[in-house]
Scaffold this motif. Structure first.
Motif, PDB file in Angstrom:
ATOM      1  N   ARG A 174       0.858  -1.186   0.000  1.00 29.97           N
ATOM      2  CA  ARG A 174       0.000   0.000   0.000  1.00 29.97           C
ATOM      3  C   ARG A 174       0.893   1.235   0.000  1.00 29.97           C
ATOM      4  O   ARG A 174       1.786   1.351   0.821  1.00 29.97           O
ATOM      5  CB  ARG A 174      -0.909   0.006   1.224  1.00 29.97           C
ATOM      6  CG  ARG A 174      -1.862  -1.172   1.223  1.00 29.97           C
ATOM      7  CD  ARG A 174      -2.741  -1.181   2.455  1.00 29.97           C
ATOM      8  NE  ARG A 174      -3.614  -2.343   2.448  1.00 29.97           N
ATOM      9  CZ  ARG A 174      -4.779  -2.403   1.825  1.00 29.97           C
ATOM     10  NH1 ARG A 174      -5.209  -1.362   1.157  1.00 29.97           N
ATOM     11  NH2 ARG A 174      -5.511  -3.490   1.871  1.00 29.97           N
ATOM     12  N   LEU A 175       0.639   2.121  -0.949  1.00 28.23           N
ATOM     13  CA  LEU A 175       1.444   3.327  -1.096  1.00 28.23           C
ATOM     14  C   LEU A 175       0.556   4.556  -1.107  1.00 28.23           C
ATOM     15  O   LEU A 175      -0.581   4.510  -1.569  1.00 28.23           O
ATOM     16  CB  LEU A 175       2.238   3.287  -2.409  1.00 28.23           C
ATOM     17  CG  LEU A 175       3.193   2.116  -2.625  1.00 28.23           C
ATOM     18  CD1 LEU A 175       3.757   2.162  -4.038  1.00 28.23           C
ATOM     19  CD2 LEU A 175       4.313   2.153  -1.608  1.00 28.23           C
ATOM     20  N   ALA A 176       1.095   5.652  -0.600  1.00 22.60           N
ATOM     21  CA  ALA A 176       0.376   6.919  -0.645  1.00 22.60           C
ATOM     22  C   ALA A 176       0.464   7.482  -2.060  1.00 22.60           C
ATOM     23  O   ALA A 176       1.525   7.465  -2.686  1.00 22.60           O
ATOM     24  CB  ALA A 176       0.979   7.900   0.347  1.00 22.60           C
ATOM     25  N   TRP A 177      -0.662   7.944  -2.556  1.00 20.64           N
ATOM     26  CA  TRP A 177      -0.726   8.568  -3.875  1.00 20.64           C
ATOM     27  C   TRP A 177      -1.544   9.831  -3.709  1.00 20.64           C
ATOM     28  O   TRP A 177      -2.767   9.806  -3.791  1.00 20.64           O
ATOM     29  CB  TRP A 177      -1.346   7.624  -4.883  1.00 20.64           C
ATOM     30  CG  TRP A 177      -1.249   8.074  -6.292  1.00 20.64           C
ATOM     31  CD1 TRP A 177      -0.133   8.438  -6.966  1.00 20.64           C
ATOM     32  CD2 TRP A 177      -2.325   8.211  -7.224  1.00 20.64           C
ATOM     33  NE1 TRP A 177      -0.424   8.781  -8.252  1.00 20.64           N
ATOM     34  CE2 TRP A 177      -1.777   8.651  -8.437  1.00 20.64           C
ATOM     35  CE3 TRP A 177      -3.691   7.996  -7.148  1.00 20.64           C
ATOM     36  CZ2 TRP A 177      -2.541   8.896  -9.559  1.00 20.64           C
ATOM     37  CZ3 TRP A 177      -4.453   8.229  -8.279  1.00 20.64           C
ATOM     38  CH2 TRP A 177      -3.881   8.682  -9.467  1.00 20.64           C
ATOM     39  N   GLY A 178      -0.857  10.921  -3.404  1.00 20.41           N
ATOM     40  CA  GLY A 178      -1.548  12.153  -3.046  1.00 20.41           C
ATOM     41  C   GLY A 178      -2.266  11.923  -1.734  1.00 20.41           C
ATOM     42  O   GLY A 178      -1.695  11.428  -0.772  1.00 20.41           O
ATOM     43  N   ALA A 179      -3.540  12.252  -1.694  1.00 24.15           N
ATOM     44  CA  ALA A 179      -4.335  12.058  -0.481  1.00 24.15           C
ATOM     45  C   ALA A 179      -4.885  10.634  -0.396  1.00 24.15           C
ATOM     46  O   ALA A 179      -5.444  10.256   0.625  1.00 24.15           O
ATOM     47  CB  ALA A 179      -5.492  13.053  -0.461  1.00 24.15           C
ATOM     48  N   ARG A 180      -4.718   9.860  -1.459  1.00 29.12           N
ATOM     49  CA  ARG A 180      -5.266   8.504  -1.492  1.00 29.12           C
ATOM     50  C   ARG A 180      -4.191   7.468  -1.226  1.00 29.12           C
ATOM     51  O   ARG A 180      -3.002   7.752  -1.272  1.00 29.12           O
ATOM     52  CB  ARG A 180      -5.890   8.213  -2.862  1.00 29.12           C
ATOM     53  CG  ARG A 180      -7.043   9.088  -3.176  1.00 29.12           C
ATOM     54  CD  ARG A 180      -7.715   8.804  -4.475  1.00 29.12           C
ATOM     55  NE  ARG A 180      -7.131   7.760  -5.295  1.00 29.12           N
ATOM     56  CZ  ARG A 180      -7.563   7.453  -6.493  1.00 29.12           C
ATOM     57  NH1 ARG A 180      -8.560   8.114  -7.022  1.00 29.12           N
ATOM     58  NH2 ARG A 180      -6.998   6.496  -7.199  1.00 29.12           N
ATOM     59  N   GLU A 181      -4.658   6.263  -0.993  1.00 34.75           N
ATOM     60  CA  GLU A 181      -3.760   5.123  -0.842  1.00 34.75           C
ATOM     61  C   GLU A 181      -4.051   4.157  -1.986  1.00 34.75           C
ATOM     62  O   GLU A 181      -5.212   3.895  -2.301  1.00 34.75           O
ATOM     63  CB  GLU A 181      -4.025   4.448   0.500  1.00 34.75           C
ATOM     64  CG  GLU A 181      -3.106   3.292   0.783  1.00 34.75           C
ATOM     65  CD  GLU A 181      -3.385   2.677   2.136  1.00 34.75           C
ATOM     66  OE1 GLU A 181      -2.599   2.922   3.058  1.00 34.75           O
ATOM     67  OE2 GLU A 181      -4.395   1.954   2.250  1.00 34.75           O
ATOM     68  N   VAL A 182      -3.015   3.668  -2.631  1.00 31.95           N
ATOM     69  CA  VAL A 182      -3.190   2.715  -3.722  1.00 31.95           C
ATOM     70  C   VAL A 182      -2.503   1.399  -3.365  1.00 31.95           C
ATOM     71  O   VAL A 182      -1.556   1.372  -2.591  1.00 31.95           O
ATOM     72  CB  VAL A 182      -2.635   3.242  -5.068  1.00 31.95           C
ATOM     73  CG1 VAL A 182      -3.426   4.427  -5.547  1.00 31.95           C
ATOM     74  CG2 VAL A 182      -1.166   3.569  -4.972  1.00 31.95           C
ATOM     75  N   ILE A 183      -2.999   0.336  -3.941  1.00 30.90           N
ATOM     76  CA  ILE A 183      -2.408  -0.986  -3.742  1.00 30.90           C
ATOM     77  C   ILE A 183      -1.643  -1.340  -5.010  1.00 30.90           C
ATOM     78  O   ILE A 183      -2.193  -1.294  -6.104  1.00 30.90           O
ATOM     79  CB  ILE A 183      -3.485  -2.041  -3.453  1.00 30.90           C
ATOM     80  CG1 ILE A 183      -4.231  -1.691  -2.171  1.00 30.90           C
ATOM     81  CG2 ILE A 183      -2.863  -3.428  -3.358  1.00 30.90           C
ATOM     82  CD1 ILE A 183      -5.438  -2.564  -1.901  1.00 30.90           C
ATOM     83  N   VAL A 184      -0.375  -1.642  -4.826  1.00 33.83           N
ATOM     84  CA  VAL A 184       0.453  -2.061  -5.957  1.00 33.83           C
ATOM     85  C   VAL A 184       0.967  -3.476  -5.693  1.00 33.83           C
ATOM     86  O   VAL A 184       1.031  -3.919  -4.551  1.00 33.83           O
ATOM     87  CB  VAL A 184       1.650  -1.107  -6.203  1.00 33.83           C
ATOM     88  CG1 VAL A 184       1.182   0.275  -6.571  1.00 33.83           C
ATOM     89  CG2 VAL A 184       2.580  -1.067  -5.017  1.00 33.83           C
ATOM     90  N   PHE A 185       1.308  -4.142  -6.760  1.00 37.64           N
ATOM     91  CA  PHE A 185       1.886  -5.473  -6.653  1.00 37.64           C
ATOM     92  C   PHE A 185       3.304  -5.412  -7.176  1.00 37.64           C
ATOM     93  O   PHE A 185       3.567  -4.807  -8.208  1.00 37.64           O
ATOM     94  CB  PHE A 185       1.047  -6.484  -7.453  1.00 37.64           C
ATOM     95  CG  PHE A 185      -0.306  -6.697  -6.859  1.00 37.64           C
ATOM     96  CD1 PHE A 185      -0.497  -7.613  -5.848  1.00 37.64           C
ATOM     97  CD2 PHE A 185      -1.390  -5.955  -7.295  1.00 37.64           C
ATOM     98  CE1 PHE A 185      -1.748  -7.797  -5.284  1.00 37.64           C
ATOM     99  CE2 PHE A 185      -2.641  -6.129  -6.740  1.00 37.64           C
ATOM    100  CZ  PHE A 185      -2.814  -7.051  -5.728  1.00 37.64           C
TER     101      PHE A 185
END
Length: 102
Positions: free
Chosen positions: A62-73
């Protein structure tokens, strides 16, 4: 009548690992990008992604992307090794045989 032609599981696994390996972030990709790159339905892609996670080939972060959190693999070292294996197997079983039959 059109008969559906399904890809072998090894080709799907190879494509998923390739999508992550060669994604925009080199070794890391969003789930939606993986699904689109591999040209799979979401349910099928999730089944294979979970299988790759359970095998230790990829890991979810899980990474921060601006104000959101995204899930990367991301590919693990084992995943990178297995990607090379699958690529070699694919070349030996499918690419070389397709070339020889032409």
């Amino acid at each position: 009548m059109v008969v559906a032609k399904y890809r072998p599981a090894i080709k799907i696994v190879l494509k998923l690992l390739e999508c992550i390996s060669k994604g925009q972030s080199k070794g890391r990709a969003l789930k939606t990008h993986i699904i689109q790159c591999a040209n799979l339905k979401t349910t099928s892609a999730e089944k294979y992604i979970n299988m790759l996670k359970d095998a230790g080939y990829i890991e979810e972060k899980r990474l921060a992307w601006g104000a959101r959190e995204v899930i990367v693999f991301e590919l693990t070292p084992l995943g990178k090794s297995r990607y090379e294996w699958f690529k070699t197997i694919n070349d030996e079983l499918f690419v070389l045989n397709e070339w020889a039959s032409e």
